[in-house]
Structure formats: C-alpha cells, structure tokens
Design an enzyme around this catalytic site. Structure first.
Site, PDB file in Angstrom:
ATOM      1  CE1 TYR A 100      12.194   9.427   5.147  1.00  0.00           C
ATOM      2  CE2 TYR A 100      11.148  10.199   7.151  1.00  0.00           C
ATOM      3  CZ  TYR A 100      11.411   9.190   6.253  1.00  0.00           C
ATOM      4  OH  TYR A 100      10.878   7.943   6.456  1.00  0.00           O
ATOM      5  CB  THR A 118       9.249   5.123  15.213  1.00  0.00           C
ATOM      6  OG1 THR A 118       9.630   4.581  13.937  1.00  0.00           O
ATOM      7  CG2 THR A 118       8.833   3.988  16.119  1.00  0.00           C
ATOM      8  CE  LYS A 154      14.550   7.629   7.693  1.00  0.00           C
ATOM      9  NZ  LYS A 154      13.916   7.805   9.004  1.00  0.00           N
TER      10      LYS A 154
END
Length: 299
Positions: free
Chosen positions: A133, A46, A158
C-alpha cells in the site's frame, strides 16, 4: 490471485460494550459477497485497522474467512509497528486468509531501503502473498517497487497517494520486470471519482468503501465502468459520488465514519467508529440519508 469485481472493504462492527460484533460482521461480509464483491479486505482502512488490537484483528479476519467460505480472496490488513504487523500477518495466515495488504509503518519516516525491508519482513512472516500500500509514510519509488517485484511473494501495488505520473512509471517498471501476475489497485478515498484516470494508466482495480454501505449503487457504477458506458458512469458520479465526497471532506476520517453511519441508516447496527475518528452529526447523517436516496433514484 484473481480479482473480478469490486474490492470490498467491510467495516468492523462494535457492540454497545465496544467489542467486535462477530454475528453482524458475518452478516455484513456475507451480504457483500452475495452482492458480487470480487475480493474481501477485512481489518483494513475501512475496517478501522488503526483501532484494533492484534487479537481483535485475528478475530475479524477469522470471521471474514468463515463468512466468505472460499468464494473470493480474503486479504487482511497488516502494518503499523513491525512487531504488531508480523503478529497479525501470522494470525491472518492461521485464520485462512489468502493474502495481506501491507499498510504503512507507524509514525516514522524511513529511507527507501527501510521501506523495502519493512515489506520483506512482513512477507517473510508467513506464507501469504502481500500487496504493497503506497500511502502516507510508505511512499515507494519506482526503483523500490522494481526491487520488491523481484520477490514472488509481493503480488500487488495499491496507490493511495494519487500521483498518476509516478504510478504510471511503477506500472511500466513492473511490466518490464516480466511480472504478469502483479495486480494494481486504485486505493484513493472514494476511488470511483478517479478510476477513469487510473484505468488509462493500466490500473483496472479499485477499492470501494461505498460498496460496503450501498452495494447496488456501487455495482451500477462498476457495470457502467466495465461496459464503457460513460454517460451512465458520469450520471452516477454527478448524482451520488460527488455529493458524497463533498460531505466526506467536511471532517477528517469521514471516509470511514460515513460508511458506518450509512450502514446504521440501512438498519445494520454496526456501532460507532472508535477514537480518534468521530461519527457524523445528526445534520450530517440527514444529508447522508439524502445522498443515499439520490443514489438509489439513479438505478
């Protein structure tokens, strides 16, 4: 690391000359922590990690660490080209971050032993623990995560792929390895839409991009989720998240672009997204404003 509450992924504000706007970033991060964030992840997805230089990443992380002031963990993004990832890992440690989120390598596909070596090289670059990730070109097998879990500096996973069965096997493999300190996160876009399923397989944490622009609605969903109030949770999903996802899916990259647009609508002049992302059209911004109003009407 102990995360309690929503995981906050702040945007990176840019000024009219396309420079990182540190005063606005401080304001944004402070507001998120005050709103109850359980962890802050600056310069990640983000935050437009893909569009920041190494020096800009260092500035963003340092600004976030100062704004958080030790109240919750700060996890910085590190990934892309290995040399760049190592450089930003070291600068994040120097800035006082608490950990790293290891994003996928740049452009290349690799065998599992290469992905393991990539994570381990970033972990070795500083004293910071790392979260893996699982997304895009960094798709790890159960055995690879089992191998990485043997490294005490690897403290989390994640999921950004969305294969529930594969993630369940990874959760069980880590448990079998005896890692009770290992954290699992749902990292899918607009994770609130899938978090009910992830909770069922032992993944209680999730990242919330929506929290960055409308924390009161994200908090209402989180409270319903934690309290097991399914009627309330479904009402927020139907009335806010479902239309937000429909708008998000119209244009690639809107998982970031809409958050910045929402903040601008709320009066925080965070600037545009950087290329290759694009801002919403005026008509799309108007629809976003309606979705934000509908979300607040549910409170």
């Amino acid at each position: 690391m102990n995360f309690r509450g929503i995981l906050f992924f702040p945007v990176t504000p840019f000024d009219s000359a396309d420079r990182v706007e540190t005063d606005l970033l401080t304001q944004h991060v402070t507001a998120g922590v005050d709103a109850g964030a359980g962890g802050v992840f600056p310069a990640c997805g983000t935050g437009e990690f893909h569009a920041l230089s190494a020096s800009e990443l260092a500035l963003v992380v340092r600004t976030a660490v100062d704004a958080v002031a030790g109240r919750v963990p700060v996890i910085a993004g590190a990934g892309g080209p290995l040399g760049h990832a190592i450089e930003v890992a070291r600068s994040a440690a120097d800035a006082g971050a608490d950990g790293l989120l290891v994003l996928p390598p740049y452009l290349v596909g690799a065998p599992q032993r290469g992905l393991i070596a990539y994570v381990e090289a970033i972990a070795a670059a500083s004293d910071l623990p790392v979260i893996v990730y699982h997304r895009g070109s960094a798709a790890f097998t159960t055995e690879s995560i089992r191998t990485l879990a043997a490294n005490p500096k690897v403290v989390g996973f994640k999921d950004g792929i969305g294969d529930i069965g594969a993630t369940q096997l990874i959760v069980r493999a880590v448990a079998d390895a005896g890692r009770e300190d290992f954290a699992f996160f749902n990292g899918l876009l607009t994770a609130e839409l899938t978090q009910g399923a992830y909770r069922g397989i032992g993944v209680p944490l999730y990242s919330s991009a929506a929290f960055a622009m409308i924390p009161e609605v994200a908090n209402a969903y989180y409270r319903a989720y934690v309290d097991g109030d399914e009627a309330r949770r479904m009402a927020i999903l139907d009335g806010f998240y479902a239309p937000l996802v429909a708008l998000r899916d119209e244009t690639p990259g809107f998982g970031v672009s809409l958050i910045k647009a929402g903040l601008r609508l709320e009066g925080l002049p965070v600037g545009s997204v950087r290329a290759p992302l694009v801002d919403p059209t005026p008509a799309q911004e108007a629809r976003l404003a309606e979705i934000l109003a509908a979300g607040r009407a549910l409170l």
